[in-house]
Scaffold this active site. Structure first.
Site, short mmCIF file in Angstrom:
data_model
loop_
_atom_site.label_atom_id
_atom_site.label_comp_id
_atom_site.label_asym_id
_atom_site.label_seq_id
_atom_site.Cartn_x
_atom_site.Cartn_y
_atom_site.Cartn_z
N LEU A 213 51.95 0.86 -34.13
CA LEU A 213 52.44 -0.30 -33.41
C LEU A 213 53.49 0.18 -32.41
O LEU A 213 54.21 1.14 -32.68
CB LEU A 213 53.09 -1.32 -34.37
N ASP A 214 53.58 -0.48 -31.25
CA ASP A 214 54.65 -0.17 -30.30
C ASP A 214 55.99 -0.28 -31.02
O ASP A 214 56.15 -1.09 -31.94
CB ASP A 214 54.64 -1.16 -29.13
N MET A 215 56.95 0.49 -30.57
CA MET A 215 58.27 0.47 -31.18
C MET A 215 58.83 -0.95 -31.22
O MET A 215 59.41 -1.38 -32.22
CB MET A 215 59.23 1.38 -30.41
N ALA A 216 58.64 -1.70 -30.13
CA ALA A 216 59.22 -3.05 -30.05
C ALA A 216 58.47 -4.08 -30.87
O ALA A 216 58.99 -5.17 -31.12
CB ALA A 216 59.27 -3.49 -28.59
N THR A 217 57.26 -3.76 -31.32
CA THR A 217 56.43 -4.70 -32.07
C THR A 217 56.70 -4.59 -33.56
O THR A 217 56.81 -3.49 -34.10
CB THR A 217 54.93 -4.42 -31.80
#
Length: 562
Positions: free
Chosen positions: A409-413
Site C-alpha cells: 500500500l502507498d505510505m499515505a494509504t
C-alpha cells in the site's frame, strides 16, 4: 491593495504584509505548504493574469479562444532587495505566447529566441536541412521507385515460394518413383531411369537459379536508382544529427546557473553526475530556477518560493487551475541542488518518519500468513532513508521467520495488508493476486460532489520520468488500469466512494479519482494530485482470498479510519 512595480520586482504594500513574520528558512521546493507571503504574491499574480490583455496566449480558460490550449506553471519568489525592501519576482515555465520576454516576469536563464542568436542561426540551418530531407522524401520519382521495389519484393517472394513448393513436390515424386521402379527394373534399366531423374533434378535447380537471378537483377536495378536518393538523404540526416548534437551541447553550456555565492555551473555539468548523464528536454526553463537566477544575479535575498498552475489541465497530468505544486524532480532537482547550495532550507518532510509511533494492528495470524491493518504514513517496506515499515515491524515480531511481502500500500494509504510467513504461502497468495482472483475494496473520500452513483474508469498509466513518483495518463505507452467505483455517502462538499481496483498500478486510485477523464475529484488529503490535509483519505477496507493451506475463503474487513 496597493502594489508598486519596479522593473521585475513587485513590492508588497506595508498593509498587505503587516504582522506576517518572514520565513526563517527558504522553502524546500519539492514538498511545501506555501508561506503566507507567497500566497499573497500568488494571489496578486493570479489577479494580474485574470485582468491583463497583453498576453496573446490561450490558457484554455476562455471558451472558443483561438490557438492551441496550453496551461502554464507560474512561480513567485519572495525576496528582499539590496536595500532590504520586501517584494517578489514572477516567472513562468517555458515560453509564454511564443516569447521568453514579458513585462513583470523575469527573463530566462538563457534566451534562445534573441534576434541573431547562435541558436536561431543554427536552427535556420537545421530547418533548411529538414526542408531538403522532406523535399527528397516526397519526390515523385523516389516515391515511385520505393513503391515499385516494395511491389517487386512481394512478387518475387511469392514466385520463388511457389517454385520452391513445386520443386519440393517434384523431389517427392522422384523419390517415390525410385522406390517404385527399383524392384521392377533391371539394373541396366534402373541406371538409365536414375540418370533421367538426375537430369530432371538438375533442370529444377537450373529453373530455380534462373528465377532468383532474374528477380535479383530487377531488384538490383531499382535499388541502384534508389541509392542515389538514399545516399543524399543519409548524408543530410548525418549532418542534421551532428549539427543538432553540437547545438544541444552549446545550449547546455550557455545555461549557467548561479547560487548564493555566485558560483556558476552549466546545465551539462549539473546533469553529468545524474543517472541519465545529460539534461532532459526543457531543463532550466522551469519557473523556480529562473527566479533564483535573477535574484542571485541582482543581489536579492530569496526568502520563499511557490509555484501554481494556470489554465486548463494537460491531458496526461493532474493539474488544477490556481493550485500550488512542488517543483519538478527530474528537471529541477539537480539544478536546484546547485542553486540552493549553502542556503538554510526547510527540512525535507519526506525524510521524516510520519508513521513513527503509530500502531500496526494484527487482524489475523496463523502459521501461513498474517493480515495487518497498516496505519496511514507507515511504509509497507523500508525506504532509502526510512527503515520503519510493516516489514521491519513484522520482522521484529516474527524473530527467525522472515516476512514475505506479497503486495503493498502507498505510505499515505491505510488498511489491510497480507504478508506471508512461508515461501509456499507467498507463492500461492501471490499467484492469486497475479490472476486477479483476490477481491480488494478501498474506501475514499473525494474532494467534491460526484453526481453519478457508480461506474468504471479505464485510464492507462505510466510513471512521469521527469517528476517521480507522479504518474501520467498515457494511451500510447501506459499500462492498462481499470477501477470500478460506487458512491456510498455524500456531504455538502465531499463524496465517500468504494473503489474496486481490477488492476494494480502505482497510484491507480489516486489518478483515477483526480484525472479530468476519471472522477475529476482528487481524494481528500492527496498532496500529489490534490491538496494536502491531515492525511490521505484512502483506506484498504476489504480483502478476500483463498487460504493457501485449508483452501477456505478468507474474508477480512476493517472500517476506514476517517
Amino acid at each position: 491593495m496597493t502594489e508598486t512595480t519596479q522593473n521585475t520586482i513587485t513590492y508588497f504594500s506595508d498593509s498587505d504584509v503587516s504582522g506576517i513574520a518572514l520565513p526563517e528558512r527558504f522553502t524546500f521546493p519539492f514538498f511545501y505548504e506555501p508561506h503566507p507571503l507567497t500566497q499573497i504574491a500568488a494571489a496578486e499574480l493570479q489577479d494580474y493574469l485574470e485582468t491583463q490583455t497583453e498576453l496573446d496566449h490561450n490558457f484554455g480558460l476562455i471558451e472558443n479562444q483561438p490557438g492551441l490550449v496550453i496551461g502554464k506553471m507560474f512561480g513567485v519568489l519572495v525576496i528582499q532587495d539590496t536595500e532590504g525592501k520586501l517584494g517578489y519576482l514572477s516567472a513562468f515555465s517555458g515560453k509564454l505566447a511564443d516569447s521568453n520576454t514579458h513585462s513583470r516576469f523575469v527573463p530566462p536563464v538563457f534566451d534562445m529566441l534573441l534576434e541573431d542568436s547562435f541558436f536561431l542561426k543554427e536552427q535556420y540551418i537545421l530547418n533548411s536541412i529538414n526542408d531538403r530531407v522532406k523535399e527528397i522524401e516526397s519526390d515523385s520519382t523516389y516515391q515511385s521507385l520505393k513503391r515499385e521495389l516494395k511491389q517487386f519484393i512481394a512478387q518475387s517472394d511469392a514466385e520463388i515460394a511457389a517454385l520452391k513448393a513445386q520443386l519440393k513436390s517434384n523431389k517427392q515424386i522422384r523419390k517415390e518413383a525410385r522406390n517404385a521402379q527399383k524392384s521392377i527394373l533391371t539394373p541396366e534399366d534402373y541406371a538409365f531411369f536414375e540418370a533421367y531423374l538426375v537430369r530432371n533434378s538438375l533442370h529444377d535447380k537450373h529453373q530455380f537459379n534462373m528465377l532468383t537471378q532474374n528477380w535479383q537483377q530487377r531488384l538490383d536495378t531499382i535499388k541502384q536508382e534508389l541509392a542515389h536518393f538514399d545516399t543524399i538523404l543519409e548524408a543530410l540526416k548525418t549532418e542534421r544529427k551532428e549539427k543538432s548534437g553540437a547545438l544541444q551541447q552549446q545550449l547546455f553550456e550557455q545555461y549557467a546557473f548561479l547560487n548564493k555565492d555566485r558560483r556558476t555551473k552549466s546545465l551539462h555539468a549539473i546533469f553529468s553526475d545524474t543517472v541519465f548523464g545529460k539534461p532532459p528536454a526543457a531543463a532550466g526553463e522551469c519557473a523556480t530556477p529562473k527566479l533564483l537566477q535573477y535574484a542571485f544575479l541582482h543581489g536579492y535575498k530569496p526568502l520563499a518560493m511557490a509555484e501554481f498552475w494556470w489554465g486548463a489541465p494537460p491531458k496526461s497530468e493532474i493539474r488544477k487551475h490556481k493550485q500550488f505544486y512542488p517543483a519538478c524532480t527530474g528537471k529541477c532537482k539537480p539544478i536546484l541542488a546547485h542553486m540552493l547550495e549553502g542556503m538554510d532550507i526547510d527540512d525535507n518532510p519526506l525524510l521524516i518518519n510520519a508513521g513513527e509511533g503509530t500502531e500496526l494492528k494484527i487482524v489475523y495470524e496463523d502459521d501461513s500468513f498474517v493480515v495487518v491493518n497498516k496505519p496511514a504514513e507507515l511504509l509497507s517496506v523500508p525506504g532509502i532513508q526510512i527503515q520503519d515499515s510493516v516489514y521491519t515491524r513484522l520482522q521484529a515480531r516474527f524473530g527467525t521467520i522472515e516476512p514475505l511481502i506479497i503486495h503493498r500500500l502507498d505510505m499515505a494509504t491505510s488498511g489491510l495488508l497480507v504478508v506471508a510467513k512461508t515461501k509456499e504461502a507467498h507463492k500461492d497468495i501471490q499467484k492469486q493476486f497475479l490472476k486477479r482472483t483476490v477481491t480488494k475494496r478501498y474506501t475514499a473520500v473525494l474532494s467534491k460532489i460526484i453526481e453519478d452513483n457508480e461506474g468504471e474508469i479505464s485510464l492507462p498509466l505510466r510513471g512521469d520520468l521527469d517528476n517521480r513518483p507522479r504518474q501520467l495518463v498515457c494511451f500510447e505507452f501506459g499500462k492498462k488500469a481499470i477501477t470500478k467505483w460506487k458512491a456510498v455517502a455524500r456531504t455538502a462538499t465531499t463524496t465517500k466512494v468504494h473503489f474496486w481496483p481490477l488492476t494494480g498500478r502505482t497510484h491507480q486510485l489516486r489518478m483515477h479519482a483526480a484525472h479530468e477523464h476519471g472522477l475529476n475529484a482528487p481524494i481528500v488529503g492527496d498532496d500529489l494530485y490534490g491538496t494536502a490535509s491531515n492525511r490521505l483519505y484512502l483506506h484498504a477496507a476489504y480483502l478476500e482470498f483463498i487460504h493457501p493451506v485449508t483452501k477456505q475463503i478468507m474474508v477480512f474487513e476493517e472500517m476506514e479510519e476517517f
